[in-house]
Design an enzyme around this catalytic site. Sequence first.
Site, PDB file in Angstrom:
ATOM      1  N   ASP A  63     -11.364 -40.109   6.942  1.00 62.55           N
ATOM      2  CA  ASP A  63     -11.168 -39.882   5.620  1.00 62.55           C
ATOM      3  C   ASP A  63     -12.887 -39.486   5.247  1.00 62.55           C
ATOM      4  O   ASP A  63     -12.794 -38.677   4.038  1.00 62.55           O
ATOM      5  CB  ASP A  63     -11.126 -40.993   4.591  1.00 62.55           C
TER       6      ASP A  63
ATOM      7  N   ASP B 271      -4.136   6.884  -7.587  1.00 58.04           N
ATOM      8  CA  ASP B 271      -4.251   5.912  -6.525  1.00 58.04           C
ATOM      9  C   ASP B 271      -3.220   4.636  -7.094  1.00 58.04           C
ATOM     10  O   ASP B 271      -2.589   3.930  -5.961  1.00 58.04           O
ATOM     11  CB  ASP B 271      -5.682   5.348  -6.260  1.00 58.04           C
TER      12      ASP B 271
ATOM     13  N   GLY C  37      -0.200   4.849   2.701  1.00 61.32           N
ATOM     14  CA  GLY C  37       0.147   6.161   3.343  1.00 61.32           C
ATOM     15  C   GLY C  37       0.155   5.958   4.717  1.00 61.32           C
ATOM     16  O   GLY C  37       1.087   5.612   5.441  1.00 61.32           O
ATOM     17  N   MET C  38      -0.615   7.015   5.548  1.00 55.35           N
ATOM     18  CA  MET C  38      -0.638   7.111   6.901  1.00 55.35           C
ATOM     19  C   MET C  38      -1.214   5.975   7.715  1.00 55.35           C
ATOM     20  O   MET C  38      -1.362   6.041   8.898  1.00 55.35           O
ATOM     21  CB  MET C  38      -1.151   8.545   7.270  1.00 55.35           C
TER      22      MET C  38
END
Length: 508
Positions: free
Chosen positions: A36, A294, A429-430
């Site tokens: 603990d 964006d 995107g890509m």
Amino acid sequence: MKLAYWMYAGPAHIGTLRIASSFKNVHGIMHAPLGDDYFNVMRSMLERERDFTPVTASIVDRHVLARGSQEKVVDNIIRKDTEEHPDLIVLTPTCTSSILQEDLQNFVRRASLSTTADVLLADVNHYRVNELQAADRTLEQIVQFYIDKARRQGTLGTSKTPTPSVNIIGITTLGFHNQHDCRELKQLMADLGIQVNLVIPAAATVHDLQRLPQAWFNLVPYREIGGLTAQYLEREFGQPSVRITPMGVVETARCIRAIQGVLNAQGAGVNYEAFIEQQTREVSQAAWFSRSIDCQNLTGKKAVVFGDNTHAAAMTKILSREMGIHVVWAGTYCKYDADWFRAEVAGFCDEVLITDDHTVVGDAIARVEPAAIFGTQMERHVGKRLNIPCGVIAAPIHIQDFPVGYRPFLGYEGTNQLVDLIYNSFTLGMEDHLLEIFGGHDTKAVIHKGLSADSDLTWTAAGLAELNKIPGFVRGKVKRNTEKFAREQGISEITVEVLYAAKEAVGA
């Protein structure tokens, strides 16, 4: 008390020790068995601090079980008082040592006869509350103890400061970006012409606490820690509090307007509307970003949110209201305060999830297949397994979320950090195609282990090879649809043929 593979909020003694080690010159003693006593290691590893963690473990071993704990606990308190010269020693059992049902309050009384330091037993039910609730209660207990002490000694400062001032309550060690948030809040208060009277418990001494009543109001930036202390100060001194988390453009403005209302009620005559307008338009990039192309690319994308009440509720509102992202579900592990969370996120998400079981959260994520996850360290692991990006927005967290650089989540600079976190959490995107072409994934292998522990499906080598040929941005969805089809058909082993049969059946 339960045995758990993963806990979102730790046991009660961790909360008590977080408060004790946040103060300057306060020493924590935990009455605990080996196992603990990991707080020292955890804090030393995670917090970017130069000082040693001021916590000592008074170990419950076979000798203690045979003879009782009194002698050992009292000796440890007196020894630490002599060695460290603290202002306060806080004694806490753990949920395990609480089973012994010992009279620790009597031990504290015995020890305090021989110490220069004050000695307190944490007033926490270790079976009933978690880390966050215990931290909230321990902070209130320490504040109340020193307010009462100053009142008896006639040193309590009750006259208000000449100019508007604030106590910032709830900044602690091991808190999520707490030190960065504190710096940002201090800057925000300075911009508003408000003097910071005290920040507690972080970096304050217990002797400072007698100055708490001198502030015009209290600011409690986090729902989990500081609320009980603010309520106590309001009862005792009529000191108003602002409990709005200034996270995101809208909530930061709402918090500032609440501060304006509190100050004007005391005759300050301030108007912060021009400041809000200027910060929103020119300093924070979030409002501009939310109207940019964006951000429009993110409109309608699906996300899920999970964390503590403060950060999960604020993040849900930011995603939905400020960025047009579709929050499929929002959740919290703070089950004790679920009603507040439901009210906060109402209208900003489709579903609400209240649980502290990480497997339930993982399965809920897999079910809805979001474009991004915003959660804790555990949701980050889930995202890795499902190939879903994750932004970490709440504790529990690992070392990478204790950044050395300046990364607040609150205030106007916090809005900029949040924009970056949100935008960079989505696969754009890509990007995924480029990663497939040029490499860069952590692993090319598909992790085929299910999220729940009782996964009943296996993939053949040929099946996995065929799955790997599928482009990464749809591979996870194809895999899940195939496994769903296999379960419906009673198939336990997924081959190439099963993969194509599933594709025909569900259009994957």
